[in-house]
Write an enzyme that holds these catalytic residues in place. Sequence first.
Site, PDB file in Angstrom:
ATOM      1  CG  PHE A   1     -45.246   8.991  26.700  1.00  0.00           C
ATOM      2  CD1 PHE A   1     -45.393   9.461  25.380  1.00  0.00           C
ATOM      3  CD2 PHE A   1     -45.454   7.329  26.786  1.00  0.00           C
ATOM      4  CE1 PHE A   1     -45.725   8.882  24.384  1.00  0.00           C
ATOM      5  CE2 PHE A   1     -45.776   6.945  25.704  1.00  0.00           C
ATOM      6  CZ  PHE A   1     -45.931   7.536  24.357  1.00  0.00           C
TER       7      PHE A   1
ATOM      8  CB  ILE B   1     -39.257  11.572  26.099  1.00  0.00           C
ATOM      9  CG1 ILE B   1     -37.985  10.282  26.214  1.00  0.00           C
ATOM     10  CG2 ILE B   1     -38.820  12.315  24.744  1.00  0.00           C
ATOM     11  CD1 ILE B   1     -38.376   9.331  25.108  1.00  0.00           C
ATOM     12  CD  GLU B   2     -43.606  15.020  25.088  1.00  0.00           C
ATOM     13  OE1 GLU B   2     -43.182  16.168  25.188  1.00  0.00           O
ATOM     14  OE2 GLU B   2     -43.884  14.066  24.226  1.00  0.00           O
ATOM     15  CB  SER B   3     -41.371  17.568  31.272  1.00  0.00           C
ATOM     16  OG  SER B   3     -42.043  16.543  32.022  1.00  0.00           O
TER      17      SER B   3
ATOM     18  CE1 TYR C   1     -41.734  12.173  22.536  1.00  0.00           C
ATOM     19  CE2 TYR C   1     -43.150  10.391  21.819  1.00  0.00           C
ATOM     20  CZ  TYR C   1     -42.877  11.441  22.636  1.00  0.00           C
ATOM     21  OH  TYR C   1     -43.362  11.568  23.765  1.00  0.00           O
TER      22      TYR C   1
END
Length: 401
Positions: free
Chosen positions: A124, A127-129, A309
């Site tokens: 997570f 992928i998010e940052s 996602y």
Amino acid sequence: MACRRALLVAALCLAPTLSWSGTPQTSNGAFEAFVAALRIDAEARGVSAATFAAAFRAITAPDPGILGRTRQQGEFVRPVWDYLVGAVSPGRIIRGRARAAALAQTLKAIENRYGVPASVVLAFWGIESDFGASAGSTSTIRALATLAEAKHRGTLFRDELLAALSILQRGDIAPDRMSGSWAGAMGQVQFLPSTYLAHAVDFDGDGHRDIWTSDADSLASIAAYLKDLGWDPALSWGYEVRLPEGFDLTDYTGDLGKFAARGVRRVDGNPLPERGNATLFLPGGLGAPAFLITGNFEVIRGYNTSDSYALAVGHLADRLDGGPVLANPWPTGPRLDGAGLRALQTGLAAAGVYDGPKDGRAGPKLREAVRRYQIGAGLPADGYATPTLLAHVQGRHGRGQ
């Protein structure tokens, strides 16, 4: 509350493409009136005049670029295999493994407390940052104020703006450091303010829930959120599998032990768990990678409603753990774009097997409708939407309404 980010993603993707000339569509006077009305509601929630003034000190007008970006996001408009290329790149895997080594003790403590595997939390974060390297630099207050003042998606963004002001009132972050994406998702974990209020944690013990600069707080907040969404520590998100010859695709959900008894095998050679329910997921149709997905896949979708996602998070977690690349190739033939998916949704609705929105998005509801139609028509029930299937539906039921 737990699904606010999912609702935001859905809201953005359902939004029509807006015309934007490069200048705000409202006058400063209208924006000032919006801020004045907002202040009354913020004070009713305990936000002081000083906090409110500090939040809006440098914000005198909407951001002229934000409304023009309210279009479909990449994880919804690109095929899953194209999305995976960037989301699970070799470079990201290398960076993720390096971060796992550097934060090993912290990750172990987080896994022990929340029951979510370290590799999933890292996926997570990646992928998010990109593991905290690209957390976004847009002012959260200005982004949300722009969307809220335009009444984009009703009151959603106004509610999130009030939640953001509540965060500032609590003192977790200063206004000039509250930043993230253009759509108001914040920090290294891309939480909406309401999600932050409900699920962010202070894992490093400094008195602040800091998802902007604290790796420990960011990682633990992801894990806490997943636990609150219902993560089952006894199961993976899913398993890439091989189907035996002649597998009955009409029987596509049930106990993992039942799938094993029917000859389904994991591609990595490990046995399937003896307990837990799963659903067969064929995101590229027969011959492409096949998965048995568990309830944890739906937990991932609680963070972001896109199938692409969720698959990217799961596969990246597996790769960070040393797992192999996907065994089968993805399809190379023609695929349905957003307009084609909308037409299919319309046709399936006319066939009486689909009652969801005609939004041009592939997801569980459309996948189930496709399977129901395929079973009724005597077609291989892989749940995969293709141009050939659309032609079959329209040949039987016309183009709908």
